[in-house]
Design a protein around this motif. Sequence first.
Motif, PDB file in Angstrom:
ATOM      1  N   PRO A 188      13.205  -4.386   8.605  1.00  0.00           N
ATOM      2  CA  PRO A 188      11.897  -4.244   7.963  1.00  0.00           C
ATOM      3  C   PRO A 188      12.002  -3.928   6.468  1.00  0.00           C
ATOM      4  O   PRO A 188      12.914  -3.221   6.036  1.00  0.00           O
ATOM      5  CB  PRO A 188      11.272  -3.058   8.711  1.00  0.00           C
ATOM      6  N   LEU A 189      11.058  -4.473   5.711  1.00  0.00           N
ATOM      7  CA  LEU A 189      10.965  -4.230   4.265  1.00  0.00           C
ATOM      8  C   LEU A 189       9.490  -4.199   3.888  1.00  0.00           C
ATOM      9  O   LEU A 189       8.664  -4.828   4.557  1.00  0.00           O
ATOM     10  CB  LEU A 189      11.641  -5.361   3.483  1.00  0.00           C
ATOM     11  N   PRO A 190       9.136  -3.527   2.786  1.00  0.00           N
ATOM     12  CA  PRO A 190       7.743  -3.586   2.331  1.00  0.00           C
ATOM     13  C   PRO A 190       7.364  -5.023   1.980  1.00  0.00           C
ATOM     14  O   PRO A 190       8.182  -5.762   1.443  1.00  0.00           O
ATOM     15  CB  PRO A 190       7.737  -2.706   1.073  1.00  0.00           C
ATOM     16  N   SER A 191       6.147  -5.416   2.306  1.00  0.00           N
ATOM     17  CA  SER A 191       5.712  -6.789   2.037  1.00  0.00           C
ATOM     18  C   SER A 191       4.592  -6.866   1.010  1.00  0.00           C
ATOM     19  O   SER A 191       4.577  -7.777   0.202  1.00  0.00           O
ATOM     20  CB  SER A 191       5.257  -7.448   3.342  1.00  0.00           C
ATOM     21  N   LEU A 192       3.655  -5.965   1.014  1.00  0.00           N
ATOM     22  CA  LEU A 192       2.582  -5.987   0.016  1.00  0.00           C
ATOM     23  C   LEU A 192       2.754  -4.762  -0.873  1.00  0.00           C
ATOM     24  O   LEU A 192       2.547  -3.640  -0.423  1.00  0.00           O
ATOM     25  CB  LEU A 192       1.205  -5.958   0.691  1.00  0.00           C
ATOM     26  N   PHE A 193       3.131  -4.998  -2.127  1.00  0.00           N
ATOM     27  CA  PHE A 193       3.319  -3.860  -3.032  1.00  0.00           C
ATOM     28  C   PHE A 193       2.960  -4.257  -4.453  1.00  0.00           C
ATOM     29  O   PHE A 193       2.863  -5.442  -4.780  1.00  0.00           O
ATOM     30  CB  PHE A 193       4.756  -3.324  -2.963  1.00  0.00           C
ATOM     31  N   THR A 194       2.748  -3.257  -5.287  1.00  0.00           N
ATOM     32  CA  THR A 194       2.405  -3.490  -6.688  1.00  0.00           C
ATOM     33  C   THR A 194       3.643  -3.275  -7.553  1.00  0.00           C
ATOM     34  O   THR A 194       4.634  -2.698  -7.103  1.00  0.00           O
ATOM     35  CB  THR A 194       1.267  -2.552  -7.131  1.00  0.00           C
ATOM     36  N   PHE A 195       3.591  -3.790  -8.777  1.00  0.00           N
ATOM     37  CA  PHE A 195       4.754  -3.766  -9.669  1.00  0.00           C
ATOM     38  C   PHE A 195       4.668  -2.578 -10.628  1.00  0.00           C
ATOM     39  O   PHE A 195       3.689  -2.435 -11.360  1.00  0.00           O
ATOM     40  CB  PHE A 195       4.826  -5.063 -10.485  1.00  0.00           C
ATOM     41  N   ASN A 196       5.708  -1.765 -10.654  1.00  0.00           N
ATOM     42  CA  ASN A 196       5.745  -0.609 -11.545  1.00  0.00           C
ATOM     43  C   ASN A 196       6.376  -0.987 -12.886  1.00  0.00           C
ATOM     44  O   ASN A 196       7.418  -1.642 -12.921  1.00  0.00           O
ATOM     45  CB  ASN A 196       6.567   0.529 -10.926  1.00  0.00           C
ATOM     46  N   THR A 242       2.461 -12.399  -4.496  1.00  0.00           N
ATOM     47  CA  THR A 242       3.833 -12.613  -4.971  1.00  0.00           C
ATOM     48  C   THR A 242       4.796 -11.695  -4.228  1.00  0.00           C
ATOM     49  O   THR A 242       5.883 -12.102  -3.817  1.00  0.00           O
ATOM     50  CB  THR A 242       3.926 -12.352  -6.497  1.00  0.00           C
ATOM     51  N   SER A 243       4.375 -10.442  -4.034  1.00  0.00           N
ATOM     52  CA  SER A 243       5.246  -9.481  -3.348  1.00  0.00           C
ATOM     53  C   SER A 243       5.447  -9.860  -1.883  1.00  0.00           C
ATOM     54  O   SER A 243       6.515  -9.629  -1.314  1.00  0.00           O
ATOM     55  CB  SER A 243       4.681  -8.062  -3.466  1.00  0.00           C
ATOM     56  N   ALA A 244       4.427 -10.454  -1.272  1.00  0.00           N
ATOM     57  CA  ALA A 244       4.543 -10.868   0.135  1.00  0.00           C
ATOM     58  C   ALA A 244       5.529 -12.030   0.271  1.00  0.00           C
ATOM     59  O   ALA A 244       6.447 -11.987   1.090  1.00  0.00           O
ATOM     60  CB  ALA A 244       3.178 -11.249   0.697  1.00  0.00           C
ATOM     61  N   TRP A 245       5.339 -13.062  -0.539  1.00  0.00           N
ATOM     62  CA  TRP A 245       6.230 -14.221  -0.459  1.00  0.00           C
ATOM     63  C   TRP A 245       7.646 -13.853  -0.884  1.00  0.00           C
ATOM     64  O   TRP A 245       8.617 -14.414  -0.381  1.00  0.00           O
ATOM     65  CB  TRP A 245       5.700 -15.376  -1.315  1.00  0.00           C
ATOM     66  N   GLY A 246       7.753 -12.895  -1.787  1.00  0.00           N
ATOM     67  CA  GLY A 246       9.073 -12.528  -2.310  1.00  0.00           C
ATOM     68  C   GLY A 246       9.637 -11.254  -1.716  1.00  0.00           C
ATOM     69  O   GLY A 246      10.570 -10.684  -2.282  1.00  0.00           O
ATOM     70  N   ALA A 247       9.100 -10.804  -0.589  1.00  0.00           N
ATOM     71  CA  ALA A 247       9.489  -9.489  -0.040  1.00  0.00           C
ATOM     72  C   ALA A 247      11.005  -9.312   0.047  1.00  0.00           C
ATOM     73  O   ALA A 247      11.543  -8.286  -0.381  1.00  0.00           O
ATOM     74  CB  ALA A 247       8.850  -9.278   1.334  1.00  0.00           C
ATOM     75  N   ARG A 248      11.697 -10.297   0.591  1.00  0.00           N
ATOM     76  CA  ARG A 248      13.152 -10.158   0.776  1.00  0.00           C
ATOM     77  C   ARG A 248      13.905 -10.406  -0.542  1.00  0.00           C
ATOM     78  O   ARG A 248      14.865  -9.700  -0.863  1.00  0.00           O
ATOM     79  CB  ARG A 248      13.647 -11.102   1.874  1.00  0.00           C
ATOM     80  N   GLU A 249      13.448 -11.399  -1.307  1.00  0.00           N
ATOM     81  CA  GLU A 249      14.108 -11.720  -2.583  1.00  0.00           C
ATOM     82  C   GLU A 249      14.017 -10.549  -3.571  1.00  0.00           C
ATOM     83  O   GLU A 249      14.991 -10.195  -4.240  1.00  0.00           O
ATOM     84  CB  GLU A 249      13.405 -12.939  -3.204  1.00  0.00           C
ATOM     85  N   LEU A 250      12.838  -9.944  -3.655  1.00  0.00           N
ATOM     86  CA  LEU A 250      12.634  -8.854  -4.611  1.00  0.00           C
ATOM     87  C   LEU A 250      13.356  -7.589  -4.154  1.00  0.00           C
ATOM     88  O   LEU A 250      13.812  -6.790  -4.980  1.00  0.00           O
ATOM     89  CB  LEU A 250      11.132  -8.594  -4.815  1.00  0.00           C
ATOM     90  N   CYS A 351       7.304  -6.510   6.305  1.00  0.00           N
ATOM     91  CA  CYS A 351       7.830  -7.701   6.975  1.00  0.00           C
ATOM     92  C   CYS A 351       8.992  -7.224   7.839  1.00  0.00           C
ATOM     93  O   CYS A 351       9.496  -6.120   7.661  1.00  0.00           O
ATOM     94  CB  CYS A 351       8.270  -8.744   5.958  1.00  0.00           C
ATOM     95  N   GLY A 352       9.383  -8.064   8.780  1.00  0.00           N
ATOM     96  CA  GLY A 352      10.414  -7.630   9.724  1.00  0.00           C
ATOM     97  C   GLY A 352       9.793  -7.133  11.018  1.00  0.00           C
ATOM     98  O   GLY A 352       8.573  -7.046  11.149  1.00  0.00           O
TER      99      GLY A 352
END
Length: 409
Positions: A188-196, A242-250, A351-352
């Motif tokens: 599991p990883l966070p999927s919806l997050f904001t950019f700091n 963007t964070s959802a589609w890139g959850a694993r990449e980011l 996700c996960g």
Amino acid sequence: MKDNRLVVIGGGAAGFFCAVNAARMAKSLEVILLEKSSKLLSKVKVSGGGRCNVTHNAPDILYMSKCYPRGQHFVKKSFGHFFVPDTIQWFKERGVSLKAEPDGRMFPVTDSSQTIIDCLLKEAEKYKVQIRTNTAVSGLEKTAAGWKVWLDDENAIETKFVFVAAGGYPQADKFGWLQATGHGIVTPLPSLFTFNMPGNPIISLMGVSSVAVVKIAGTKLQEQGPVLITHWGLSGPAILRTSAWGARELADLNYQFTAIVNWLPDQNENSLREQLQSLRFELGGQKIYNKNPFGLPQRLWQFMLEQSGIAEDARWADLPSKEQHKLIKQVVAMECPVKGKTTFKEEFVTCGGIKLSEIDPNTMESKLCPQLYFGGEVMDVDGITGGFNFQHAWSSGYIAAQTIANKMG
């Protein structure tokens, strides 16, 4: 052994939907819903700023399925059994009308999540669902006739059917009690997050929002939509998608990357350069700071001018080429160095989860363990923001309820 009992683990959207529908469809079924916290339907409560984004007004299943970064093929099958029109109809039959907004999000006409909560609680009462809060599950044990659900207090509930809708866990080790049944887990990883963007001057514009294109440098990730500047960085639908589609990449980048924001989605560097050349003649005598010709929020425009080194009293005719080049970059390719993320415990998703290859999308039953069912976010399914995660919750809960009711005869 209770061969007419269903134990639902999790008092969120999927858990409640399974519990109330199973109790309604199979009158002889005893339904017990267990929730580890003191709160029921907590995500429903806070979703959509307290309005509850119930589902998405999608034209068809194919369109809808493309809004799930993980689980597209799975939901394509499950939505064939219970989809958006079914959700709308289900709530309508219980006196709750939904409305669609221009962006497709659907809310109760009351604009209050309490309407959805009250509807589900009323159904639970009507069909005598037994609700136990502050009741955490520690394990599942297969028996000859069904299952033993072990609780944290070392008591066990014997049951024929188990529906697990425990939500997403942020750490893999929390899935241990489910892995003990033989199921595999996708980390599991966070999927919806904001950019700091700590310390970045742009945070002085908190509250400013505008439609933009967001790209992540060095990746293929790109989304368009409203971007909101906050006191910690960037948020809004385009960022969350963007964070959802890139959850694993980011996550692999340890949340250290550069977001490139184009605040004029219809323009690029060349077209903007040409337009600025025209503006030097058309607006020659006017001050650049006073009004921007692009319809951008005025505070954002002035920030861009400051960052480009353009003086407050500069006129269009006097715009030096070096500063003009900087301005073009600010408007259509603003580089935003991101150092970390913010997730909100109540509302945001992971996700996960349980591997989808181990669950039948037509019944929600485990392929490994008969009479064990899964729903909602505990599976490796997650949608972008906009009502998609709730639709998956309603669909999976309903399908499992129907399957169990059919087995009861």
